[in-house]
Design a protein around this motif. Structure first.
Motif, short mmCIF file in Angstrom:
data_model
loop_
_atom_site.label_atom_id
_atom_site.label_comp_id
_atom_site.label_asym_id
_atom_site.label_seq_id
_atom_site.Cartn_x
_atom_site.Cartn_y
_atom_site.Cartn_z
N LEU A 72 20.98 -17.55 22.37
CA LEU A 72 21.19 -17.07 23.72
C LEU A 72 19.93 -17.27 24.54
O LEU A 72 18.91 -16.65 24.29
CB LEU A 72 21.60 -15.59 23.71
N VAL A 83 24.77 -18.73 32.13
CA VAL A 83 25.20 -18.14 30.85
C VAL A 83 26.61 -17.59 30.99
O VAL A 83 27.46 -17.79 30.10
CB VAL A 83 24.24 -17.00 30.42
N GLY A 86 18.59 -12.33 17.59
CA GLY A 86 19.44 -11.49 18.42
C GLY A 86 19.00 -11.40 19.87
O GLY A 86 18.54 -12.37 20.47
N ASP A 87 19.15 -10.21 20.40
CA ASP A 87 18.88 -10.00 21.81
C ASP A 87 17.42 -10.26 22.15
O ASP A 87 17.09 -10.52 23.29
CB ASP A 87 19.25 -8.58 22.20
N TYR A 88 16.53 -10.16 21.16
CA TYR A 88 15.12 -10.39 21.43
C TYR A 88 14.89 -11.80 21.94
O TYR A 88 14.11 -12.02 22.86
CB TYR A 88 14.29 -10.19 20.16
N LEU A 103 18.37 -16.93 28.15
CA LEU A 103 18.55 -16.34 29.48
C LEU A 103 17.53 -16.88 30.48
O LEU A 103 17.41 -16.37 31.58
CB LEU A 103 18.42 -14.81 29.42
N ALA A 109 16.96 -13.56 23.60
CA ALA A 109 17.47 -13.57 24.98
C ALA A 109 16.41 -13.02 25.93
O ALA A 109 16.14 -13.60 26.98
CB ALA A 109 18.74 -12.74 25.07
N ILE A 110 15.79 -11.91 25.54
CA ILE A 110 14.85 -11.27 26.45
C ILE A 110 13.57 -12.10 26.60
O ILE A 110 13.01 -12.22 27.69
CB ILE A 110 14.51 -9.85 25.94
N GLY A 129 26.74 -16.65 16.63
CA GLY A 129 25.31 -16.87 16.45
C GLY A 129 24.57 -15.56 16.59
O GLY A 129 25.12 -14.57 17.04
N HIS A 130 23.34 -15.56 16.21
CA HIS A 130 22.59 -14.31 16.23
C HIS A 130 21.58 -14.29 17.36
O HIS A 130 20.86 -13.35 17.52
CB HIS A 130 21.88 -14.11 14.90
N GLY A 131 21.45 -15.40 18.06
CA GLY A 131 20.34 -15.42 19.01
C GLY A 131 20.73 -15.58 20.43
O GLY A 131 21.56 -16.14 20.91
#
Lengths: 305, 461, 289
Positions: free
Chosen positions: B160, B368, B213-215, B162, B217-218, B459-461
């Motif tokens: 992911l 996205v 994961g979300d990390y 962003l 993305a951030i 996916g995890h990212g």
């Protein structure tokens, strides 16, 4: 030395605001593992609610005491922002719980767009300046024409933050609600089997996070005296940085991270360049995540094979 | 058994409960919209902020919310409940689309895209077609291309990102600066911009790819913002927020689109019109987008493409099969960034002006959203989502007749992003996996069967 | 001490491997050899550290201490403890399966087996560039990879389902597919983490056949963790027993089966019996000392 002291005071003030917002991120992430992207905009909306009610109370109802008005505004903002956050969770996040992992994130980004554009449409795109609510300052030292000041608003922010954090800490540590929250954090399914109302607990988590964001919003409005519909994004990202820096999922970590980000930002502006202060904040976010993803007070994540 | 029994003996709508729900929703809506809509903050003549009472508007909204909630409670939810746990509509559509049917749709869509300017021009004439080719055609195709580029990173590799707009910015500024300072043509700078963007993809990608994961993305979000802030503050190079203007236009193999004697119009003895350039740009971005699509389709059938998808499915298993996951992720990042770079240089050439304003986080979020709404990994889904979201919100600008309803003050344009956000939330709730969730396999022994979206991991990212 | 077959030509030599997690010692000074062409079983009660040993061998963990030496048939040696995980599988040719199956569930069976041949195909596609442009021998190589995939699908009797997503397969078939996927990497050593877990007796028998086939036809050495003693006793050539991270027995299945320490630790006994066995052990070690 004077600059140092002044920036320390300013940094703690700013850090208190970031810390209050960061708690909302960290609690939601802890309990449902989701980055509540709209939280920054919830904060912004809360500042608008505070602005509206401050004006209503002082101009329509003629409350002369600023302290009383501020107190009432704070309560109203906390209640209404909590209500807003409850509705958002109910409408945009709950139907997506347990589905595709990206769906809640996209929904949250959508909600963030909705909130800021809703305020733009409803309240207009211009800056909303308020007359200074609290003016008095205490001069701590005054040498060579550089006075180090501690303003009443800074004192109000620090004291309010400290008091609310203590109350909040009590709720999370000592009440059945806090226990239910911690149970859901560990294992939602098991908590449900043991009779914890998971939906309600998650809703209340959102409400609590939003209430603290409303405190931050009110303080932000009082401190800067101006608010704009686009003011949610940058403080939101910085507060999220704070939550990550402190260790996401950890409540003391969120406060610590908030203070650190506030201090870094003010010291950077004081000693280096105001232009690049946001670059500094974002760089710290990246560096922390890359080299210390568990944060200062967080637990490291172990990959199971 | 009990389910069917329940469904057949379903009583009529429970109006009492629905009324209660509606009342509750009304109270909540009043709490939220009452102050935010009903009490408008405005500046008066002496520049003081005052509150104007507009409770009537707020009450209209509250009434709409109550009516909506009543209808939902009384009719929609019971019906959905009665339908029960059967496979949802979304699933049915997944299985229904046959691969050959998809191919047919794709071909028809392609034909339409190529004929679109001709159709518009023949209907509205050159001058009338300007808006439709530019605001709709080119605008949508830019987002289709960006969506397809990001699809490699998010949809295939499951990372992911962003901050994708940063690479778009790199492409745009590369073209703008190099074209102005070194007088190089678009055709030389297009690949250069792509390579520079890919390089930045690798530079930014390298440190972040071990994040999960979300990390991820951030951090990509943070990088996107850093690049934008540097563009604002590095005034010596980028001219700061004011941006860079008078960026050279694209030429058709050396033929400029202007009024000069060797310009396009004079050369072919046509009346002067800016429409030729727009139509030329339309075909240019169409070809660039199709290049993206072609490369992606080819890559999916290469080992690297399969490794991306395997990475999305299970990174640990990939490593156990000897796949260098870091390199695999970096290639996805770099190739995705390269297409953003191409799109960026096109954007700069089309606008003739770039500024950091064009590369805010919201742009990344929109791209996205297009990828996720379209259905991760699906080229057609992404194209449909881009057309729906960008075209749909562009259409709002056209709804001038609403002024007759809501008064001359009414500006439909300001509701554009509000509706965009609402659509994002709505589509996610309606179809969390996007328009096209089924996955087309990249190889087959006997027959190509679409894989149901419920099995495909995100996916995890 | 007699020299066993696995001492002469070991494919894997584990020497003094210790793995600590904070204060917990998961594997303690473990030394054993796995013979080439053998099926070596690593057994022990839950929490004995078997999977940790696997993770050290395949590079998912770096052992705190010790050496892991892998020798190919051609004599090339690899120090596994110094290699990153993807190189262990890619270069040293150690393949593995997982306790909780890790298939690419949204990809078809065929695709799963093609991904396993990634490195070979990557080279053939000229690092993608040649493949995109359609030059080089990529097409032929891909055909070859398909043939290999088909060979393994035949072996695990799932050819008919080649174009179905892996996530749609029943449990037992998923286990077989995971083994086939690991075999498509052309491994020297195949590590299987509880391959028989959750299989019914018929599937379990089929699995034995598959594993013996891999040993005899493919000439691949196997290292497996297993709880199902019938599988272990039936197919393994060599058994290593772990308890609390320490090796307590090492030998042929027959030897291990009769080792009182194994009986006490692994098969479980009543408290009194434990005491009895411990007394016997004292006597035994006393005699030995």
């Amino acid at each position: 030395m004077e600059i140092f002291l002044q920036q320390l005071i300013n940094g703690i003030t700013l850090g208190s605001i970031y810390g209050l917002i960061a708690i909302g991120y960290t609690m939601v992430f802890g309990i449902i593992g989701m980055v509540n992207f709209a939280h920054g905009d919830v904060f912004m909306v809360s500042a608008f609610i505070a602005l509206i009610f401050f004006l209503v109370l002082t101009t329509w109802l003629g409350i002369a005491s600023v302290a009383l008005a501020l107190f009432l505004v704070l309560i109203i903002a906390m209640v209404l922002t909590g209500l807003l956050s409850w509705s958002i969770e109910r409408i945009a996040y709950r139907p997506l719980r347990g589905s595709f992992r990206l769906a809640p994130l996209i929904s949250a980004i959508g909600m963030s767009i909705v909130l800021s554009n809703f305020i733009q449409v409803a309240q207009g795109p211009r800056n909303k300046p308020t007359p200074p609510m609290v003016r008095d300052v205490i001069v701590l030292t005054d040498s060579n024409g550089y006075a180090v000041t501690l303003s009443y608003k800074q004192i109000i922010i620090m004291v309010t933050t400290a008091v609310l954090l203590a109350a909040f800490w009590y709720v999370v540590q000592k009440t059945p609600l806090g226990r239910a929250q911690r149970a859901c954090e560990q294992d939602r399914k098991m908590a449900a089997l043991l009779g914890v109302n998971v939906d309600r607990t998650i809703s209340l988590t959102f409400v609590m996070g939003a209430a603290l964001a409303a405190v931050a919003g009110t303080m932000y409005l009082m401190y800067y005296g101006v608010v704009n519909f686009s003011d949610g994004f940058v403080p939101g990202v910085k507060a999220f940085t704070a939550a990550v820096l402190g260790g996401i999922g950890s409540l003391p970590g969120a406060v610590l991270g908030g203070l650190l980000i506030g201090l870094i930002e003010t010291f950077w502006s004081g000693y280096f360049s105001i232009d690049y202060k946001d670059v500094a904040a974002f760089s710290i976010l990246a560096i922390v995540l890359i080299f210390m993803p568990q944060g200062i007070l967080g637990r490291p994540e172990v990959e199971k094979v | 058994m009990t389910d069917t029994a329940h469904a057949t003996s379903r009583p009529g709508p429970d109006y009492a409960k629905a009324a209660k729900d509606a009342l509750l929703a009304g109270i909540i809506a009043l709490g939220i919209f009452g102050p935010l809509v009903g009490l408008k903050t405005e500046q008066n003549m002496s520049n003081e902020l005052i509150v104007r009472n507009d409770m009537a508007s707020a009450l209209i909204i509250v009434a709409i919310v109550m009516a909506g909630r009543f209808l939902l409670s009384a009719f929609v939810f019971p019906r959905m409940g009665a339908r029960g746990k059967k496979p949802t509509v979304a699933n049915a559509i997944d299985e229904g689309v046959k691969p050959d049917r998809t191919k047919l749709y794709a071909r028809l869509g392609l034909l339409l895209l190529f004929l679109y300017p001709i159709i518009v021009v023949s209907l509205l004439g050159f001058q009338g077609s300007l808006k439709w080719v530019d605001n709709f055609g080119i605008q949508i195709l830019i987002y289709v291309m960006l969506g397809w580029g990001l699809n490699i990173v998010v949809g295939l590799a499951g990372l992911l990102d962003l901050g994708y707009v940063a690479f778009y910015a790199v492409g745009a500024y590369s073209y703008a600066l190099l074209a102005i300072n070194f007088d190089l043509s678009f055709w030389v700078l297009l690949p250069v911009a792509g390579i520079l963007a890919a390089m930045w993809g690798v530079i930014l990608g390298f440190p972040v790819l071990r994040l999960r994961g979300d990390y991820l993305a951030i951090v990509t979000l943070a990088f996107g913002e850093i690049i934008r802030l540097v563009l604002i503050n590095f005034r010596e190079l980028t001219n700061g927020s004011a941006g860079i203007s008078s960026i050279p236009k694209v030429t058709l193999f050396g033929i400029p689109f202007d009024a000069s004697p060797d310009g396009f119009a004079k050369m072919f003895d046509l009346p002067l019109s800016s429409a030729y350039y727009k139509i030329f740009l339309y075909y240019l971005i169409l070809l660039l987008a199709l290049l993206t699509a072609y490369v992606t389709i080819r890559l999916r059938r290469m080992p690297i493409g399969r490794a991306w998808e395997a990475l999305r499915e299970d990174e640990v298993a990939c490593r156990s099969l000897g796949i260098n996951t870091t390199n695999t992720k970096l290639t996805a990042f770099a190739i995705g960034a390269m297409f953003a770079g191409f799109a960026g240089s096109f954007f700069a050439a089309r606008q003739g002006f770039v500024s950091p304003e064009s590369f805010v986080f919201m742009e990344s979020a929109v791209i996205v959203a297009i990828v996720v709404l379209g259905g991760m990994g699906s080229m057609i889904g992404v194209a449909v989502a881009a057309a729906a979201m960008i075209g749909g919100t562009e259409l709002l600008r056209e709804l001038t007749f609403l002024k007759a309803v809501f008064g001359p003050e009414f500006n439909p344009d300001q509701y554009r992003m509000l509706l965009f956000g609402l659509a994002m939330v709505g589509i996610m709730i309606w179809r969390p996996r996007g328009f096209v969730s089924a996955r087309q396999p990249t190889a087959f022994l006997f027959e190509r069967k679409a894989v149901s979206g419920s099995l495909v991991k995100e996916g995890h990212g | 001490m007699t020299t066993e077959r696995w001492d002469n030509d070991p494919v894997l030599t584990v020497e003094h491997v210790t793995m600590r997690f904070g204060g917990l010692v998961a594997v303690n000074d473990l030394t054993f050899k796995a013979g080439r062409g053998d099926i070596t079983a690593l057994i022990g009660p839950n929490g004995a550290g078997k999977t940790t040993v696997f993770n050290c061998i395949t590079g998912f963990y770096k052992p705190t201490m010790g050496r892991l030496d892998l020798a190919h048939r051609d004599g090339t040696r690899y120090m596994l403890e110094r290699m990153p995980d993807f190189k262990i599988s890619g270069k040293a040719k150690v393949a593995r399966t997982f306790q909780n199956i890790r298939l690419f569930s949204g990809m078809t069976l065929l695709e799963n087996l093609l991904v396993a041949q990634h490195n070979a195909l990557m080279v053939a596609s000229g690092m993608t560039v040649g493949g995109i442009l359609g030059i080089g021998g990529y097409r032929a190589k891909e055909k070859e990879a398909m043939e290999r995939a088909k060979y393994w699908l035949d072996k695990i009797r799932l050819t008919a389902r080649a174009d179905d997503p892996a996530g749609d397969l029943p449990y037992g078939a998923q286990r077989r597919l995971e083994i086939a996927r690991a075999m498509c990497t052309g491994p020297e050593l195949l590590c299987l983490d509880e391959p028989a877990a959750g299989l019914n007796p018929r599937e379990s028998a089929e699995l034995n056949e598959l594993l013996l086939g891999i040993r005899d036809t493919e000439r691949t050495s196997l290292l497996l963790i297993e709880h199902d003693m019938s599988v272990v006793m039936e197919i393994s050539d060599h058994v290593v027993v772990l308890e609390y991270g320490t090796k307590i027995s090492d030998g042929t299945p027959a030897f291990v089966q009769n080792d009182p320490r194994v009986i006490a630790a692994y098969l479980g006994v009543d408290d009194e019996e434990v005491e009895k066995v411990e007394k016997q052990l004292d006597v035994l070690t006393g005699e030995a000392g």
